[in-house]
Write an enzyme that holds these catalytic residues in place. Structure first.
Site, PDB file in Angstrom:
ATOM      1  N   ASP A 122      -0.823  -0.546  -4.156  1.00  0.00           N
ATOM      2  CA  ASP A 122      -1.021  -1.044  -2.883  1.00  0.00           C
ATOM      3  C   ASP A 122      -2.257  -1.755  -2.487  1.00  0.00           C
ATOM      4  OD1 ASP A 122       0.894   0.856  -2.350  1.00  0.00           O
ATOM      5  OD2 ASP A 122      -0.278   2.595  -2.027  1.00  0.00           O
ATOM      6  N   GLU A 130       7.019  -0.770   5.917  1.00  0.00           N
ATOM      7  CA  GLU A 130       5.850   0.004   5.775  1.00  0.00           C
ATOM      8  C   GLU A 130       4.858  -0.947   5.469  1.00  0.00           C
ATOM      9  OE1 GLU A 130       6.019   3.213   2.821  1.00  0.00           O
ATOM     10  OE2 GLU A 130       6.495   2.004   1.465  1.00  0.00           O
TER      11      GLU A 130
HETATM   12  O1  FUB Z   1       1.170   4.339  -2.054  1.00  0.00           O
HETATM   13  C1  FUB Z   1       1.772   5.469  -1.080  1.00  0.00           C
HETATM   14  C2  FUB Z   1       2.544   4.568  -0.423  1.00  0.00           C
HETATM   15  O2  FUB Z   1       3.838   3.928  -1.480  1.00  0.00           O
HETATM   16  C3  FUB Z   1       2.309   3.387   0.300  1.00  0.00           C
HETATM   17  O3  FUB Z   1       1.350   4.010   1.378  1.00  0.00           O
HETATM   18  C4  FUB Z   1       3.293   2.509   0.702  1.00  0.00           C
HETATM   19  O4  FUB Z   1       2.922   1.429   1.130  1.00  0.00           O
HETATM   20  C5  FUB Z   1       3.778   2.626  -0.810  1.00  0.00           C
HETATM   21  O5  FUB Z   1       3.494   1.506  -1.521  1.00  0.00           O
END
Ligand code: FUB
Length: 449
Positions: free
Chosen positions: A36, A210
């Site tokens: 991320d 997301e």
């Molecule tokens: O790293 C955990 C979660 O996985 C993140 O918050 C999302 O964006 C995905 O990459």
């Protein structure tokens, strides 16, 4: 986003001397898992705020799932040598965070009025702040900390993957994900909302979205987000002439992972005139895609402002100094047959990779090696061959001029072989290492002196 130079950067320099240095292509962080990536240019350095995946133990969050306890910050002035400044925020040190959650997911950082604001999602200790994830802020005078967490999460925000964007007029916006992607204005204090959260409309309705990341280029606001169109996450984007929209879906920045890593997550920077995409894959954990690693590749725009799709590379970005260890397994090009890449020790992936030569004429090309003005006379090759074998170093491409012949002795252990080089030009060169006789040889790295 840039910020005024100050004593902060002198202090930064002093801290760099004692911090941990990492040299790498893709993935760029090789001393731990990282995911991320949120990258920002602060002053004349790039600061990287990733999540920190760990292999969870029993009782640490959900088994076989993401497990994250803290955040490190990294910085670089050339995108190839990264300094790990250590932990800046950890779950046990934020009083509202569930200390057994191990869910410190995707963070972000912003600069405003002399302060750095680090935003992070985490499940709260109790339900006072609502169920699921809340988003907290930690504040610092410098981009690498120390950061002091606020005592409460941001009110009225529930979700994950915060992203902060400070526009040219000083107005800051917070974006986050919770099924939809939300946006709200931030107050000047950067720790409270100045407007009601609103859902960003006109984004794809089907499939998970997301990880919002917003950046601006030539007056166009790009809202980028991972989205599952098919099986795993692609990186997609929408364009607008305002940070709050309306946005128009505009295309794909990166296709689904070729290694099947289910998530991806992106940020974009312009550094010294070139645009870069930061993203992640599971290079150091091919069998478990919840232990990820950050990568960088160059990014280009079309004349109409749309983004050209980025094809992930191992070579990554930047030049590699000829006297450093050149990890040719992070190649630019490779021959179709008789050569492969493997972990040096598949049980200890952080030891890195090797190139395995197995056929006559098999070759690997590594572009952008910087020989500067120095006159290099010797080449070092760290190699292993039970039979012995002969390699050749060429310039430019597999048909280019030969500058070294390397006899690798047969041995039961890794050996450093030193040979003379001739006809090597100064400046930046593309190198090709080729098997001359097809006998099996493994190469860890090469370097020049
Ligand atoms: O790293 C955990 C979660 O996985 C993140 O918050 C999302 O964006 C995905 O990459």
């Amino acid at each position: 986003m840039s910020c005024p130079k100050s004593g902060v950067f002198l202090l930064s320099f002093l801290l760099l001397v004692i911090a941990d240095s990492i040299f790498a292509q893709n993935p760029i962080i090789t001393n731990q898992f990282s995911a991320d990536p949120s990258a920002h240019v602060f002053g004349d350095r790039v600061y990287l705020y990733p999540s920190h995946d760990i292999l969870g133990k029993l009782g640490q969050g959900r088994p076989n799932w993401f497990c994250m306890e803290d955040y490190h910050v990294f910085s670089s002035d050339n995108l190839t040598e990264w300094t790990d400044h250590g932990v800046i925020v950890s779950q046990g040190k934020v009083n509202w965070v569930n200390p057994t959650g191990f869910s410190m997911w995707a963070p972000d950082c912003a600069y405003k009025n002399g302060k750095y604001y680090f935003y992070f999602p985490a499940p709260a200790k109790d339900t006072t702040y609502g169920k699921g994830f809340s988003i907290g802020v930690a504040v610092s005078d410098s981009p690498y900390g120390p950061f002091t967490p606020e005592s409460k999460p941001i009110q009225n925000v529930h979700g994950i993957d915060p992203c902060t964007f400070v526009d040219k007029d000083g107005q800051a916006y917070l974006y986050w994900a919770q099924g939809n992607i939300y946006v709200a204005k931030l107050k000047d204090n950067m720790t409270e909302l100045a407007s009601e959260p609103q859902v960003i409309a006109n984004l794809p309705e089907k499939g998970l979205k997301e990880g919002p990341f917003l950046f601006e280029r030539n007056g166009v606001y790009y809202l980028t987000y991972p989205h599952v169109q098919n099986k795993t996450e692609c990186l997609e984007y929408s364009m607008s002439n305002s940070p709050m929209g309306p946005f128009k879906v505009s295309g794909v920045v990166m296709d689904e992972s070729p290694t099947g890593c289910w998530t991806n997550h992106q940020s974009f920077i312009n550094f010294k005139g070139q645009w870069y995409l930061f993203y992640h894959s599971n290079d150091l954990s091919p069998k478990f895609d919840k232990n990820r690693s950050v990568r960088i590749d160059s990014l280009f725009f079309n004349a109409d402002g749309t983004i050209r799709k980025v094809i992930p590379t191992l070579r990554g970005v930047g030049l590699t100094n000829a006297s450093k260890k050149i990890q040719i397994d992070r190649y630019s090009r490779i021959s179709e047959k008789g050569i492969s890449i493997a972990f040096i020790d598949s049980l200890h992936t952080f030891d890195g990779w090797k190139t395995v030569f197995e056929a006559k004429g098999a070759w690997i090309q590594y572009n952008g090696v910087d020989f500067g003005n120095k006159r290099y006379k010797l080449m070092n090759v760290r190699a292993f061959s039970k039979t012995g074998g002969v390699l050749q170093l060429r310039l430019n491409n597999a048909n280019g001029p030969v500058v070294a012949k390397i006899n690798i002795p047969h041995s039961k252990v890794w050996t450093n072989v030193k040979v003379p080089i001739s006809g090597l030009k100064s400046g930046v060169q593309d190198l090709v290492l080729m098997s001359l006789d097809g006998r099996p040889v493994d190469v860890d790295w090469i370097s020049f002196e």
